[in-house]
Design a protein around this motif. Structure first.
Motif, short mmCIF file in Angstrom:
data_model
loop_
_atom_site.label_atom_id
_atom_site.label_comp_id
_atom_site.label_asym_id
_atom_site.label_seq_id
_atom_site.Cartn_x
_atom_site.Cartn_y
_atom_site.Cartn_z
N PHE A 1 -8.06 6.46 -2.44
CA PHE A 1 -6.90 5.88 -1.45
C PHE A 1 -7.01 4.76 -0.61
N MET A 2 -8.07 5.32 0.15
CA MET A 2 -8.39 4.35 1.24
C MET A 2 -8.80 3.13 0.16
N ASP A 3 -9.47 3.27 -0.80
CA ASP A 3 -9.41 1.79 -2.04
C ASP A 3 -8.46 0.81 -2.22
N LEU A 4 -7.61 2.48 -2.50
CA LEU A 4 -6.33 1.71 -3.15
C LEU A 4 -5.31 0.90 -1.92
N ALA A 5 -5.68 1.39 -0.65
CA ALA A 5 -5.04 0.86 0.30
C ALA A 5 -5.22 -0.62 0.70
N THR A 6 -6.67 -0.34 0.63
CA THR A 6 -7.55 -1.60 1.10
C THR A 6 -6.91 -2.96 -0.17
N ILE A 7 -7.01 -2.54 -2.08
CA ILE A 7 -6.64 -3.06 -2.64
C ILE A 7 -5.11 -3.64 -2.46
N ALA A 8 -4.31 -2.44 -2.11
CA ALA A 8 -3.33 -3.30 -2.03
C ALA A 8 -2.66 -4.14 -0.68
N GLU A 9 -3.45 -3.63 0.04
CA GLU A 9 -3.51 -4.65 1.49
C GLU A 9 -3.62 -6.33 0.61
N MET A 10 -5.07 -6.52 0.09
CA MET A 10 -5.90 -7.68 -0.15
C MET A 10 -5.38 -7.81 -1.19
N THR A 11 -4.38 -7.69 -2.16
CA THR A 11 -4.02 -8.65 -3.32
C THR A 11 -2.83 -9.56 -3.27
N PRO A 12 -2.43 -10.00 -3.71
CA PRO A 12 -0.79 -10.79 -3.14
C PRO A 12 -0.11 -10.07 -3.57
N GLY A 13 1.53 -9.68 -3.22
CA GLY A 13 2.26 -9.28 -3.58
C GLY A 13 2.81 -7.42 -2.58
N PRO A 14 3.64 -6.90 -2.26
CA PRO A 14 4.12 -6.36 -1.73
C PRO A 14 3.57 -4.62 -1.64
N ILE A 15 3.08 -4.37 -0.76
CA ILE A 15 1.92 -2.87 -0.86
C ILE A 15 1.61 -1.79 -1.99
N ALA A 16 3.32 -1.43 -1.57
CA ALA A 16 4.21 -0.43 -2.68
C ALA A 16 3.70 -0.55 -4.12
N ILE A 17 4.84 -1.75 -4.25
CA ILE A 17 4.41 -2.78 -5.75
C ILE A 17 2.61 -2.12 -6.08
N ASN A 18 1.40 -2.73 -5.04
CA ASN A 18 0.05 -3.40 -5.81
C ASN A 18 -0.14 -1.57 -5.87
N GLY A 19 -0.02 -1.17 -4.73
CA GLY A 19 -0.43 0.35 -5.25
C GLY A 19 0.23 1.30 -6.17
N ALA A 20 1.28 1.35 -6.29
CA ALA A 20 1.94 1.77 -7.85
C ALA A 20 1.35 1.46 -9.32
N THR A 21 1.06 -0.19 -9.06
CA THR A 21 0.85 -0.54 -10.00
C THR A 21 -0.50 0.14 -10.55
N PHE A 22 -1.70 0.02 -9.29
CA PHE A 22 -3.70 0.18 -9.28
C PHE A 22 -3.40 1.87 -9.86
N VAL A 23 -2.27 2.65 -9.30
CA VAL A 23 -2.30 4.28 -9.40
C VAL A 23 -2.23 4.54 -10.82
N GLY A 24 -0.81 3.68 -11.28
CA GLY A 24 -0.51 4.22 -12.95
C GLY A 24 -2.00 3.66 -14.10
N LEU A 25 -2.47 2.09 -13.22
CA LEU A 25 -3.14 1.99 -14.42
C LEU A 25 -4.94 2.86 -14.59
N ASN A 26 -4.51 3.26 -13.22
CA ASN A 26 -5.38 4.20 -13.36
C ASN A 26 -6.10 5.74 -13.76
#
Length: 192
Positions: free
Chosen positions: A44-69
């Protein structure tokens, strides 16, 4: 079935994350770590870091990251759709309401009441992340469990951002470089 679970979980996150990405972090944590155990605390901490660093909204980046995993590309699509669907509907309705009734005192009062809740959600997310980084996980908060290097790095980053108004990207790169250098030096210096 997992695709539907991803959609519904991120539908809830998208529906209740009032105030933006930082306000969504506690909700994402609840769904992905506590309720479904899709992620560990470290992931989860990795998700928060990646979602923060990548362009776009954090929630959407997080959703994409979790869904992909969890379920590959279909999972990423379903989680992302679940996350954005409430926003599409709600923003469309609210824009119509605001365009027609923006001068009503009732509407202004409702907006004023939402501000403290948003601040509280953001503060809760920040506090959770700070505690996760600064203290050894699961062993309580004390001077014995304090990760001094991480805490000093946090103070340095906070000071650079608040006092000197440095660019957040530069501060992240600096902290990453310092951490990398510290890790290399730790590996080179024999212990005991």
């Amino acid at each position: 079935m997992i695709l539907l679970e991803l959609f519904l979980s991120f539908l809830q996150i998208g529906l209740f994350s009032v105030g933006g990405g930082y306000a969504a972090i506690p909700l994402i944590h609840n769904q992905t770590v506590e309720l479904h155990s899709w992620l560990t605390e470290t992931q989860f901490m990795d998700l928060a870091t990646i979602a923060e660093m990548t362009p776009g909204p954090i929630a959407i980046n997080g959703a994409t990251f979790v869904g992909l995993n969890i379920a590959g590309i279909p999972g990423a699509v379903m989680a992302t759709l679940g996350c954005i669907f409430p926003s599409i509907v709600i923003v469309s309705l609210l824009s119509w309401v605001y365009a027609h009734y923006s001068r009503l005192p009732l509407l202004q009062g409702i907006l004023a009441c939402l501000r403290p809740a948003v601040v509280a959600l953001i503060a809760a997310a920040g506090l959770r992340m700070m505690l996760q980084v600064a203290f050894t996980g699961g062993q309580g908060i004390s001077l014995r469990t304090l990760q001094w290097f991480r805490a000093l790095l946090f103070v340095l980053a906070f000071f650079l951002l608040r006092r000197f108004k440095k660019n957040p990207i530069v501060v992240m790169a600096l902290c990453g470089g310092i951490s990398l250098l510290a890790g290399i030096l730790t590996d080179l210096v024999p212990v005991g």
